[in-house]
Design an enzyme around this catalytic site. Structure first.
Site, PDB file in Angstrom:
ATOM      1  N   ASP A 160      -7.163  -2.326   5.175  1.00 27.64           N
ATOM      2  CA  ASP A 160      -7.211  -3.129   6.391  1.00 27.64           C
ATOM      3  C   ASP A 160      -5.971  -3.977   6.519  1.00 27.64           C
ATOM      4  O   ASP A 160      -5.315  -4.297   5.545  1.00 27.64           O
ATOM      5  CB  ASP A 160      -8.399  -4.092   6.338  1.00 27.64           C
ATOM      6  CG  ASP A 160      -8.132  -5.175   5.298  1.00 27.64           C
ATOM      7  OD1 ASP A 160      -8.286  -4.895   4.102  1.00 27.64           O
ATOM      8  OD2 ASP A 160      -7.691  -6.290   5.680  1.00 27.64           O
TER       9      ASP A 160
ATOM     10  N   GLY B 103      -5.538  -6.736   0.172  1.00 27.49           N
ATOM     11  CA  GLY B 103      -6.078  -5.832   1.185  1.00 27.49           C
ATOM     12  C   GLY B 103      -5.164  -4.631   1.348  1.00 27.49           C
ATOM     13  O   GLY B 103      -4.504  -4.212   0.382  1.00 27.49           O
ATOM     14  N   GLU B 104      -5.107  -4.057   2.562  1.00 29.34           N
ATOM     15  CA  GLU B 104      -4.271  -2.894   2.894  1.00 29.34           C
ATOM     16  C   GLU B 104      -4.769  -1.616   2.226  1.00 29.34           C
ATOM     17  O   GLU B 104      -4.214  -0.544   2.439  1.00 29.34           O
ATOM     18  CB  GLU B 104      -2.796  -3.089   2.451  1.00 29.34           C
ATOM     19  CG  GLU B 104      -2.081  -4.243   3.082  1.00 29.34           C
ATOM     20  CD  GLU B 104      -0.626  -4.354   2.603  1.00 29.34           C
ATOM     21  OE1 GLU B 104      -0.178  -3.534   1.779  1.00 29.34           O
ATOM     22  OE2 GLU B 104       0.053  -5.277   3.074  1.00 29.34           O
ATOM     23  N   GLY B 105      -5.767  -1.719   1.340  1.00 30.78           N
ATOM     24  CA  GLY B 105      -6.173  -0.557   0.554  1.00 30.78           C
ATOM     25  C   GLY B 105      -5.523  -0.530  -0.821  1.00 30.78           C
ATOM     26  O   GLY B 105      -5.632   0.477  -1.544  1.00 30.78           O
TER      27      GLY B 105
ATOM     28  N   ILE C 183       0.825  -1.214   0.000  1.00 30.19           N
ATOM     29  CA  ILE C 183       0.000   0.000   0.000  1.00 30.19           C
ATOM     30  C   ILE C 183       0.858   1.263   0.000  1.00 30.19           C
ATOM     31  O   ILE C 183       0.466   2.289  -0.584  1.00 30.19           O
ATOM     32  CB  ILE C 183      -1.001   0.020   1.181  1.00 30.19           C
ATOM     33  CG1 ILE C 183      -1.957   1.207   1.026  1.00 30.19           C
ATOM     34  CG2 ILE C 183      -0.276   0.062   2.532  1.00 30.19           C
ATOM     35  CD1 ILE C 183      -2.702   1.279  -0.285  1.00 30.19           C
TER      36      ILE C 183
END
Lengths: 370, 370
Positions: A176, A318-320, A99
């Site tokens: 997240d 994930g992580e954005g 991210i």
């Protein structure tokens, strides 16, 4: 329900139709065939409606990454040890995670929020502490958190958005981190959408067939033990959710209330959107679905929310990371709307429909269509 | 065939397997579950193979827009008057077109090449003149151009790439402008892929049903009159192509020869890729398909080339607008590869497969999968 959560939910209004109509008209006057930029045109019109601005600008961009641990990892649902949640926070702060690279690539700042990582952190520059508890409890044996903690998590998300608005916030992406959180997201998804557990449960970080079958059993147990009520999103969040999922639901609600477009990332962010839209159905209009994740529940969940993803790159980090790419597209869309020349400005001729006389002559020709 | 075209075709080598293997290994060591960035990981590995560099950087980016007129517009195949080709060149130079906005958004420079616009232009800053003729002839009555002109167009594309390399060129996107050019692209597509005309012909700038049926008839006539040979790409280009399509085929060949990734845009660029890959099948490995256009022939053509588009945003503008978005993704992919931290660097624990003893215990549970 806390005062500020109630206030935020009340503040969520419909999209601004006047701004959308003006944006639609402008799109049709720009030097390109009408509709030829497809979903970028739609996205620019939606953004105009969200921001109540016919010429919206997306200058200040942030991706809010909420991080927390999950008690359910005691059931061996993940491929990675729980300590990875904590280690990844440090990696985010050092700038070494996926991210960090993608947020930098799209010019978005990253906001890292500890919602409840086991062990906690000393004060660290760049880390926002909204810790609810040192990880949730194991939902396979009882509620993941208390109802009060669920409300605190939502509240924390609201506060983070309000703080970020002070630095300028034209669009927000959700992200997240939390080992075990696809198990929570699948359980939320099954509880709220009513889809069969098998359909909404995937391999997360990459588990094999046997561990996947086990994960499905664990989710079945979590639902049987807790009986979350689909009509009460806070109940679902408390019983089978996670602190970071609650925080993200708060982020989504606050962004909608303040007319900030929210680019939702993958499956975990989608579960947060289910919680948020359960609390205020209008929230859906403020959501931009960046991509569809390789997690099988994500497509079902987006369909349930009436959202169509912009991208399908088979991502599942994930992580954005998906949200970052979505922010890029939203900014591209609004730049098209605001920066392109109109036919009149550029002195370009507009479409000229063929005269009926000419068309009649074609009618005499053999044609494969008529 | 000219000497330089022959030289370029001979210079196209297979992808560098060593660089690809190194990139693959590095992707698997980065702080994310293996494979979790999906198609971005693939794209970074392909780029490593193209550039023969395990850590490729895409700093210098250009979108080459080739522009020309088409004699077939005399058959009323477009919704826009022919003068729009010329007007849009001026719009590109003023910075008001869709591609100007999107190229700026991804940090790519725009190179505008007059391959044969009716009337020509005085010397204008920013306009590269490679004019072959003032538009092609009407292919519904005979060849669009001579074989010599087709070879000149290919040659011009090579020269443009070689000139741009002097300014730094790590990745190139293709773009096009030319009223009537979806008619040419559909005809090329039918001639080379053997697909039925109806399947590869679309609404271009937005024509209605009757005009579409007429466009199909015109293409049928162009193929019947000219008999282009699918085995001779230069023959296809000459008989039913366009100067900008030939120029783009030259760009693609040269980029492949110089190991520069080529992000192809929509249907017109795809037709150019069909010509180029007919001259050298290895070219395909150097192509990145940015998106699938709303033009129905584009998906068929990409499938014929063995390419999978990264995006589907229902765009159909051309100009390189899809390519700009593809360049963004390629750069994102290479930044992931080169900038993310490895597990070792970040001190993050790697995956820990579940012990067999634990799995055996799960075997005793009822499971919906086994």
């Amino acid at each position: 329900m806390s005062d500020s959560l109630e206030r935020i939910i009340k503040a969520i209004k419909p999209l601004d139709e006047v701004a959308m109509e003006a944006a639609r008209k402008r799109q049709d006057s720009l030097t390109k065939p009408q509709g030829s930029l497809g979903r970028l045109e739609e996205l620019s019109i939606k953004t105009a409606g969200i921001k109540a601005d016919p010429l919206p600008k997306l200058k200040h961009k942030a991706i809010i990454i909420m991080v927390a641990d999950h008690g359910v990892v005691a059931e061996s649902v993940s491929l990675y040890p729980q300590e990875v949640t904590r280690q990844m926070v440090l990696n985010f702060l050092e700038g070494g995670a996926g991210i960090n690279v993608l947020a930098s690539h799209v010019g978005a700042r990253v906001v890292i929020v500890d919602m409840g990582v086991i062990g906690g952190f000393p004060p660290l520059p760049g880390l926002v502490c909204k810790m609810i508890d040192f990880g949730t409890k194991n939902m396979a044996n009882g509620p993941a958190m208390s109802r009060e903690q669920a409300l605190d998590a939502l509240e924390a998300g609201i506060k983070v958005v309000e703080a970020e608005m002070g630095k300028g916030l034209d669009i927000v992406g959700t992200g997240d981190m939390g080992i075990g959180n696809t198990t929570a997201a699948s359980t939320i998804c099954a509880a709220i959408t009513g889809e069969p557990i098998k359909k909404v449960t995937g391999r997360g970080t990459g588990i094999g067939d046997k561990q996947l079958a086990h994960k499905i059993e664990v989710i079945k147990r979590a639902l049987a033990v807790n009986h979350p009520s689909a009509r009460d999103p806070v109940d679902v969040l408390a019983k089978v959710g996670g602190f970071e999922i609650g925080g993200l639901a708060g982020v989504i609600l606050a962004a909608a209330a303040y007319r900030i477009p929210v680019v939702i990332d993958g499956f975990i962010s989608g579960a947060a959107a289910l919680i948020a839209s359960g609390l205020s159905p209008r929230v859906k209009d403020y959501l931009i679905a960046a991509h569809v994740s390789a997690e099988p529940g994500h497509a079902l969940l987006l369909n349930f929310l009436g959202l169509r993803p912009l991208l399908n790159l088979e991502m599942r980090l994930g992580e954005g990371t998906g949200a970052a790419l979505g922010i890029f597209l939203a900014e591209a869309a609004t730049r098209i709307l605001t920066e392109m020349a109109t036919f009149a400005e550029a002195g370009v001729s507009e479409a000229q429909p063929i005269p009926e006389d000419t068309i009649k002559k074609w009618g005499h020709q053999k044609s494969p269509i008529f």
